[in-house]
Design a protein around this motif. Structure first.
Motif, PDB file in Angstrom:
ATOM      1  N   UNK A  79      35.891  33.788  42.051  1.00 15.14           N
ATOM      2  CA  UNK A  79      34.831  34.785  41.883  1.00 15.14           C
ATOM      3  C   UNK A  79      35.281  35.808  40.840  1.00 15.14           C
ATOM      4  N   UNK A  80      34.670  35.755  39.677  1.00 13.34           N
ATOM      5  CA  UNK A  80      35.042  36.637  38.572  1.00 13.34           C
ATOM      6  C   UNK A  80      34.497  38.042  38.833  1.00 13.34           C
ATOM      7  N   UNK A  81      35.378  39.032  38.735  1.00 14.80           N
ATOM      8  CA  UNK A  81      34.973  40.420  38.992  1.00 14.80           C
ATOM      9  C   UNK A  81      35.429  41.322  37.861  1.00 14.80           C
ATOM     10  N   UNK A  82      34.679  42.386  37.661  1.00 18.76           N
ATOM     11  CA  UNK A  82      35.039  43.416  36.691  1.00 18.76           C
ATOM     12  C   UNK A  82      34.947  44.800  37.325  1.00 18.76           C
ATOM     13  N   UNK A  83      34.852  44.824  38.651  1.00 17.62           N
ATOM     14  CA  UNK A  83      34.817  46.074  39.404  1.00 17.62           C
ATOM     15  C   UNK A  83      35.662  45.907  40.647  1.00 17.62           C
ATOM     16  N   UNK A 113      39.566  41.875  33.721  1.00 18.74           N
ATOM     17  CA  UNK A 113      38.815  41.256  34.817  1.00 18.74           C
ATOM     18  C   UNK A 113      39.739  40.528  35.783  1.00 18.74           C
ATOM     19  N   UNK A 114      39.273  40.416  37.009  1.00 20.63           N
ATOM     20  CA  UNK A 114      40.081  39.771  38.032  1.00 20.63           C
ATOM     21  C   UNK A 114      39.334  38.653  38.725  1.00 20.63           C
ATOM     22  N   UNK A 159      44.983  42.472  37.085  1.00 21.82           N
ATOM     23  CA  UNK A 159      43.711  43.122  37.429  1.00 21.82           C
ATOM     24  C   UNK A 159      43.912  44.174  38.512  1.00 21.82           C
ATOM     25  N   UNK A 160      43.375  45.359  38.230  1.00 22.28           N
ATOM     26  CA  UNK A 160      43.468  46.465  39.184  1.00 22.28           C
ATOM     27  C   UNK A 160      42.288  47.395  38.952  1.00 22.28           C
ATOM     28  N   UNK A 161      41.715  47.884  40.035  1.00 23.62           N
ATOM     29  CA  UNK A 161      40.570  48.782  39.937  1.00 23.62           C
ATOM     30  C   UNK A 161      40.626  49.810  41.037  1.00 23.62           C
TER      31      UNK A 161
END
Length: 179
Positions: free
Chosen positions: A32-36, A44-45, A131-133
């Protein structure tokens, strides 16, 4: 509810019972590609989703009847924030020691959905390692998932291999400068 990832260690709903179960025709995957949440658009993670084929061991939770509507609303707000991803909620047959149960699960990939696409483990590890948010890092999410699955007696060899590759990536990466 059928939990295969973070809902195992952070269910965020009341339940009467829980039991181990397996769903067939699905496997957990960091696809599952995430940007948040645990990533940014610059880095992106990946988060867990269910992909077609294989089998997935997890935990089936029976929600409390008295809280079911509120729990479901809260879970939908947490897991599915946009109408476009609603097809990734589905009913699955969970095979338990006491028989087959119907359960709701989240992030079950559809062939046409652009948010999910499995990557080779090495490529997934490279993305997860950096990836880190605001909700933390993807590496932390992977570690929490692997350690809680292990504590529950569920061993997923692909996630263990991915965890090893992410640890190697993090070890190889230079420390951020402190200016």
């Amino acid at each position: 509810m059928f939990a295969y990832g973070s809902l195992i260690w952070n269910p965020d709903f009341d339940f009467d019972a829980r039991e181990f179960g397996t769903i067939y025709g699905w496997h957990r995957s960091f696809s599952l590609h995430i940007e948040r949440w645990r990533a940014t658009s610059g880095k992106p993670g990946l988060m867990l989703a269910l992909e077609r084929s294989g089998a997935c061991k997890g935990i089936a939770f029976r929600t409390r009847q008295s809280n079911q509507p509120d729990d479901l609303r809260r879970l939908l707000a947490r897991e599915i924030r946009y109408r476009e991803v609603a097809p990734m909620i589905r009913w699955v047959d969970v095979h338990t020691a006491d028989g087959k149960r119907k359960a709701l699960t989240f992030w079950a990939s559809t062939p046409s959905h652009q948010l999910t696409a499995p990557l080779p483990l090495e490529d997934a590890a490279a993305r997860i390692a950096v990836a880190c948010g605001p909700a933390g890092s993807c590496a932390q999410y992977l570690y929490n998932t692997v350690s809680h699955l292990e504590a529950a007696g569920i061993r997923d060899r692909n996630l263990w291999r991915l965890q090893q590759l992410v640890a190697e990536e993090i070890t190889r990466s230079p420390a951020p400068s402190k200016r």
